[in-house]
Design an enzyme around this catalytic site. Sequence first.
Site, PDB file in Angstrom:
ATOM      1  N   GLY A  11       0.810  -1.214   0.000  1.00 14.51           N
ATOM      2  CA  GLY A  11       0.000   0.000   0.000  1.00 14.51           C
ATOM      3  C   GLY A  11       0.845   1.266   0.000  1.00 14.51           C
ATOM      4  N   ASP A  13       1.374   3.604   2.416  1.00 11.53           N
ATOM      5  CA  ASP A  13       2.242   3.781   3.585  1.00 11.53           C
ATOM      6  C   ASP A  13       3.304   2.694   3.651  1.00 11.53           C
ATOM      7  OD1 ASP A  13       0.418   5.745   4.053  1.00 11.53           O
ATOM      8  OD2 ASP A  13      -0.199   5.051   6.043  1.00 11.53           O
ATOM      9  N   SER A 132      -6.751   5.524  13.083  1.00 13.16           N
ATOM     10  CA  SER A 132      -7.177   6.538  12.103  1.00 13.16           C
ATOM     11  C   SER A 132      -8.006   7.646  12.734  1.00 13.16           C
ATOM     12  CB  SER A 132      -8.012   5.833  11.033  1.00 13.16           C
ATOM     13  OG  SER A 132      -8.731   6.756  10.268  1.00 13.16           O
ATOM     14  N   GLU A 134     -10.526   8.714  11.477  1.00  7.83           N
ATOM     15  CA  GLU A 134     -11.933   8.339  11.260  1.00  7.83           C
ATOM     16  C   GLU A 134     -12.586   7.878  12.571  1.00  7.83           C
ATOM     17  OE1 GLU A 134     -14.076   8.137   8.199  1.00  7.83           O
ATOM     18  OE2 GLU A 134     -12.681   9.796   8.031  1.00  7.83           O
ATOM     19  N   TYR A 156     -15.776   0.889   8.685  1.00  7.44           N
ATOM     20  CA  TYR A 156     -14.312   1.036   8.717  1.00  7.44           C
ATOM     21  C   TYR A 156     -13.871   1.611  10.056  1.00  7.44           C
ATOM     22  CZ  TYR A 156      -9.729   3.175   7.878  1.00  7.44           C
ATOM     23  OH  TYR A 156      -8.416   3.566   7.992  1.00  7.44           O
ATOM     24  N   GLY A 192      -3.933   5.637  -3.410  1.00  6.23           N
ATOM     25  CA  GLY A 192      -4.874   4.892  -4.245  1.00  6.23           C
ATOM     26  C   GLY A 192      -5.744   5.855  -5.047  1.00  6.23           C
ATOM     27  N   VAL A 196     -10.242  10.680  -2.529  1.00  3.37           N
ATOM     28  CA  VAL A 196     -10.640  11.895  -3.224  1.00  3.37           C
ATOM     29  C   VAL A 196      -9.459  12.749  -3.685  1.00  3.37           C
ATOM     30  CG1 VAL A 196     -10.958  13.494  -1.266  1.00  3.37           C
ATOM     31  CG2 VAL A 196     -12.463  13.633  -3.258  1.00  3.37           C
ATOM     32  N   GLY A 218     -18.564  13.241  -5.036  1.00  4.40           N
ATOM     33  CA  GLY A 218     -19.695  13.304  -4.108  1.00  4.40           C
ATOM     34  C   GLY A 218     -19.658  14.590  -3.300  1.00  4.40           C
ATOM     35  N   GLU A 288     -21.601  10.485   7.195  1.00  4.01           N
ATOM     36  CA  GLU A 288     -20.374  11.167   6.772  1.00  4.01           C
ATOM     37  C   GLU A 288     -19.596  11.697   7.985  1.00  4.01           C
ATOM     38  OE1 GLU A 288     -17.789  11.828   4.977  1.00  4.01           O
ATOM     39  OE2 GLU A 288     -18.619  12.884   3.229  1.00  4.01           O
TER      40      GLU A 288
HETATM   41  P1  NAP Z   1      -3.690   1.274   1.267  1.00  3.13           P
HETATM   42  O1  NAP Z   1      -2.816   1.982   0.283  1.00  3.13           O
HETATM   43  O2  NAP Z   1      -5.111   1.019   0.910  1.00  3.13           O
HETATM   44  O3  NAP Z   1      -2.986  -0.143   1.577  1.00  3.13           O
HETATM   45  C1  NAP Z   1      -3.658  -1.146   2.260  1.00  3.13           C
HETATM   46  C2  NAP Z   1      -2.763  -2.367   2.327  1.00  3.13           C
HETATM   47  O4  NAP Z   1      -3.442  -3.403   3.048  1.00  3.13           O
HETATM   48  C3  NAP Z   1      -2.399  -2.958   0.948  1.00  3.13           C
HETATM   49  O5  NAP Z   1      -1.065  -3.390   0.997  1.00  3.13           O
HETATM   50  C4  NAP Z   1      -3.343  -4.142   0.840  1.00  3.13           C
HETATM   51  O6  NAP Z   1      -2.894  -5.168  -0.010  1.00  3.13           O
HETATM   52  C5  NAP Z   1      -3.331  -4.614   2.295  1.00  3.13           C
HETATM   53  N1  NAP Z   1      -4.434  -5.501   2.635  1.00  3.13           N
HETATM   54  C6  NAP Z   1      -5.760  -5.284   2.480  1.00  3.13           C
HETATM   55  N2  NAP Z   1      -6.465  -6.350   2.896  1.00  3.13           N
HETATM   56  C7  NAP Z   1      -5.566  -7.261   3.337  1.00  3.13           C
HETATM   57  C8  NAP Z   1      -5.681  -8.555   3.878  1.00  3.13           C
HETATM   58  N3  NAP Z   1      -6.861  -9.172   4.014  1.00  3.13           N
HETATM   59  N4  NAP Z   1      -4.547  -9.213   4.241  1.00  3.13           N
HETATM   60  C9  NAP Z   1      -3.337  -8.625   4.051  1.00  3.13           C
HETATM   61  N5  NAP Z   1      -3.175  -7.417   3.514  1.00  3.13           N
HETATM   62  C10 NAP Z   1      -4.278  -6.747   3.163  1.00  3.13           C
HETATM   63  O7  NAP Z   1      -3.665   2.017   2.677  1.00  3.13           O
HETATM   64  P2  NAP Z   1      -2.662   3.136   3.240  1.00  3.13           P
HETATM   65  O8  NAP Z   1      -3.179   4.472   2.846  1.00  3.13           O
HETATM   66  O9  NAP Z   1      -1.265   2.760   2.932  1.00  3.13           O
HETATM   67  O10 NAP Z   1      -2.927   3.024   4.805  1.00  3.13           O
HETATM   68  C11 NAP Z   1      -2.175   2.139   5.629  1.00  3.13           C
HETATM   69  C12 NAP Z   1      -2.947   1.841   6.898  1.00  3.13           C
HETATM   70  O11 NAP Z   1      -3.189   3.050   7.598  1.00  3.13           O
HETATM   71  C13 NAP Z   1      -4.325   1.216   6.693  1.00  3.13           C
HETATM   72  O12 NAP Z   1      -4.574   0.345   7.771  1.00  3.13           O
HETATM   73  C14 NAP Z   1      -5.276   2.397   6.756  1.00  3.13           C
HETATM   74  O13 NAP Z   1      -6.569   1.960   7.153  1.00  3.13           O
HETATM   75  C15 NAP Z   1      -4.586   3.239   7.805  1.00  3.13           C
HETATM   76  N6  NAP Z   1      -4.789   4.680   7.724  1.00  3.13           N
HETATM   77  C16 NAP Z   1      -4.584   5.331   6.558  1.00  3.13           C
HETATM   78  C17 NAP Z   1      -4.719   6.704   6.526  1.00  3.13           C
HETATM   79  C18 NAP Z   1      -4.458   7.477   5.254  1.00  3.13           C
HETATM   80  O14 NAP Z   1      -4.867   8.643   5.195  1.00  3.13           O
HETATM   81  N7  NAP Z   1      -3.784   6.915   4.275  1.00  3.13           N
HETATM   82  C19 NAP Z   1      -5.033   7.404   7.689  1.00  3.13           C
HETATM   83  C20 NAP Z   1      -5.203   6.702   8.875  1.00  3.13           C
HETATM   84  C21 NAP Z   1      -5.064   5.328   8.886  1.00  3.13           C
HETATM   85  P3  NAP Z   1      -3.248  -5.175  -1.596  1.00  3.13           P
HETATM   86  O15 NAP Z   1      -2.197  -4.314  -2.248  1.00  3.13           O
HETATM   87  O16 NAP Z   1      -3.144  -6.602  -1.937  1.00  3.13           O
HETATM   88  O17 NAP Z   1      -4.627  -4.611  -1.765  1.00  3.13           O
HETATM   89  O1  F7E Z   2     -12.717  10.831   1.337  1.00  2.00           O
HETATM   90  C1  F7E Z   2     -15.400  13.001   0.120  1.00  2.00           C
HETATM   91  C2  F7E Z   2     -15.790  11.875   1.045  1.00  2.00           C
HETATM   92  O2  F7E Z   2     -12.130   8.526   0.600  1.00  2.00           O
HETATM   93  C3  F7E Z   2     -12.496  12.128   1.862  1.00  2.00           C
HETATM   94  C4  F7E Z   2      -8.695   6.718   4.252  1.00  2.00           C
HETATM   95  O3  F7E Z   2      -7.306   6.709   4.027  1.00  2.00           O
HETATM   96  O4  F7E Z   2      -8.533   8.796   5.450  1.00  2.00           O
HETATM   97  C5  F7E Z   2      -9.156   8.161   4.346  1.00  2.00           C
HETATM   98  O5  F7E Z   2     -10.568   8.167   4.509  1.00  2.00           O
HETATM   99  C6  F7E Z   2     -13.760  12.957   1.766  1.00  2.00           C
HETATM  100  C7  F7E Z   2     -15.010  12.241   2.292  1.00  2.00           C
HETATM  101  O6  F7E Z   2     -10.866   9.628   2.537  1.00  2.00           O
HETATM  102  C8  F7E Z   2     -15.523  11.760  -3.284  1.00  2.00           C
HETATM  103  O7  F7E Z   2     -17.197  11.825   1.240  1.00  2.00           O
HETATM  104  C9  F7E Z   2     -16.254  13.497  -2.203  1.00  2.00           C
HETATM  105  O8  F7E Z   2     -15.749  13.141   3.065  1.00  2.00           O
HETATM  106  O9  F7E Z   2     -10.460  10.390   0.269  1.00  2.00           O
HETATM  107  P1  F7E Z   2     -11.518   9.791   1.091  1.00  2.00           P
HETATM  108  P2  F7E Z   2     -11.504   9.351   3.980  1.00  2.00           P
HETATM  109  O10 F7E Z   2     -12.872   8.815   3.890  1.00  2.00           O
HETATM  110  O11 F7E Z   2     -11.297  10.584   4.776  1.00  2.00           O
HETATM  111  C10 F7E Z   2      -8.806   8.200   6.722  1.00  2.00           C
HETATM  112  C11 F7E Z   2      -8.038   8.954   7.767  1.00  2.00           C
HETATM  113  C12 F7E Z   2      -8.580   6.747   6.735  1.00  2.00           C
HETATM  114  O12 F7E Z   2      -8.232   6.177   7.763  1.00  2.00           O
HETATM  115  C13 F7E Z   2      -8.993   5.965   5.541  1.00  2.00           C
HETATM  116  O13 F7E Z   2      -8.337   4.709   5.469  1.00  2.00           O
HETATM  117  O14 F7E Z   2     -14.018  13.205   0.381  1.00  2.00           O
HETATM  118  N1  F7E Z   2     -15.570  12.711  -1.310  1.00  2.00           N
HETATM  119  N2  F7E Z   2     -16.244  12.927  -3.413  1.00  2.00           N
HETATM  120  C14 F7E Z   2     -15.114  11.641  -1.952  1.00  2.00           C
HETATM  121  N3  F7E Z   2     -14.371  10.599  -1.528  1.00  2.00           N
HETATM  122  C15 F7E Z   2     -14.020   9.644  -2.447  1.00  2.00           C
HETATM  123  N4  F7E Z   2     -13.255   8.593  -2.051  1.00  2.00           N
HETATM  124  N5  F7E Z   2     -14.417   9.728  -3.748  1.00  2.00           N
HETATM  125  C16 F7E Z   2     -15.173  10.768  -4.230  1.00  2.00           C
HETATM  126  O15 F7E Z   2     -15.522  10.815  -5.404  1.00  2.00           O
END
Ligand code: NAP
Ligand code: F7E
Length: 330
Positions: A11, A13, A132, A134, A156, A192, A196, A218, A288
């Site tokens: 992923g 991170d 998170s 969230e 989530y 990914g 958004v 959205g 939301e």
């Molecule tokens: P990401 O890009 O979506 O990566 C998720 C990773 O988890 C991928 O390597 C995915 O593998 C793996 N995975 C999913 N399901 C799995 C399973 N059943 N078994 C083993 N591996 C699995 O997420 P990220 O943005 O790097 O975030 C990393 C972590 O931080 C996540 O736990 C996320 O929820 C959390 N987080 C993210 C944010 C953010 O803003 N990015 C903020 C707070 C917390 P594949 O490549 O095979 O799909």
């Molecule tokens: O949405 C709005 C949507 O999916 C942000 C994950 O990494 O951060 C992430 O979660 C906002 C939301 O991120 C679209 O409704 C509008 O209010 O980019 P997002 P998220 O939901 O904040 C947290 C910290 C995590 O932990 C999660 O793993 O944007 N929005 N239009 C949209 N969102 C998406 N995805 N797509 C749209 O078209």
Amino acid sequence: MPSAFITGITGQDGSYLTELLLAKGYTVHGLVRRSSSLDRGRLDNLEDVSDEARARLHLHYGDLGDSNSLYRLLGELKPDEVYNLASQSHVRVSFDMPEFTTDINATGTVRLLEAIRSAGLGKTTRYYQASSSEMFGKAVETPQRETTRFHPRSPYACAKVFSHYATVNYREAHGMFSCSGILFNHESPRRGENFVTRKVTLAAARIKAGLQEYVTLGNLEARRDWGYAKEYAEVMWRMLQQDSPEDYVIATGECHSVEEWVAEAFAAVDLDWHDYVRFDQRFMRASEVDEVVGDASKAKRDFGWEPQVKFSKLVKLMVEADLKACLTGK
Ligand code: NAP
Ligand code: F7E
């Protein structure tokens, strides 16, 4: 030389953390899921990793839904540090797949923590949990800090709250060095494409390059605290180097709406976003998170952490990366 085990290594991170740990001399073991495609773009394109460092990276098949693979790998590898970054990380998708999301994001954490204990590593291996912002959801105070009460708004977030408290419980019940980073949204060119920020920077770049006509979104009113993923990955490592395990909020302290992100991204390619954005109900959520913004002063106090890249710089670096990829075809 220390060794680390990373779930979610493919992923966003996971790829930044891998680069960091290899640069520090770690042997890095990553858990990868079997899929029909061998495309692991982020790991194939690690930056500034020498051949010697890459030889210290080992990938192993397994899944957070499969206890056997976790028990076997932890028993064999006996890593010094475990980073649990794997999850079904898309909030909108978690409403479509609440059971799967709970199994991986909540029960999966317990599977991993138990695998560590069963391998006899409970008193030695250090554990990082990807919590998170969230979890704050319908936030009861602003800004949110480590002590703010949780009010999750999605399957989530509910699963992440469970894992957060499981991590606290393994620390208190079993004396494990287990801790959580409560990370606010963090983004990068490796984000990914259906989150958004990246969806928008990619669309702005593609529209500018004549490859796309418009983008459908959205809720534009939601407000987030967006930081740079590369900086946030460094914090994960730093948390495991502290004298005692503690949880930390990691955030920029700045809050912007999705609409502001859109406007900034299109302005970066000299376009007016109003001409290119359409609304689609499919991207709305059943419940939301309207606004979250974090207070990272504990991290600043304990290990001097402060974000360097904030909103405008972040939008710009992501648009530039997407534009470059569009124009060079890479
Ligand atoms: P990401 O890009 O979506 O990566 C998720 C990773 O988890 C991928 O390597 C995915 O593998 C793996 N995975 C999913 N399901 C799995 C399973 N059943 N078994 C083993 N591996 C699995 O997420 P990220 O943005 O790097 O975030 C990393 C972590 O931080 C996540 O736990 C996320 O929820 C959390 N987080 C993210 C944010 C953010 O803003 N990015 C903020 C707070 C917390 P594949 O490549 O095979 O799909
Ligand atoms: O949405 C709005 C949507 O999916 C942000 C994950 O990494 O951060 C992430 O979660 C906002 C939301 O991120 C679209 O409704 C509008 O209010 O980019 P997002 P998220 O939901 O904040 C947290 C910290 C995590 O932990 C999660 O793993 O944007 N929005 N239009 C949209 N969102 C998406 N995805 N797509 C749209 O078209």
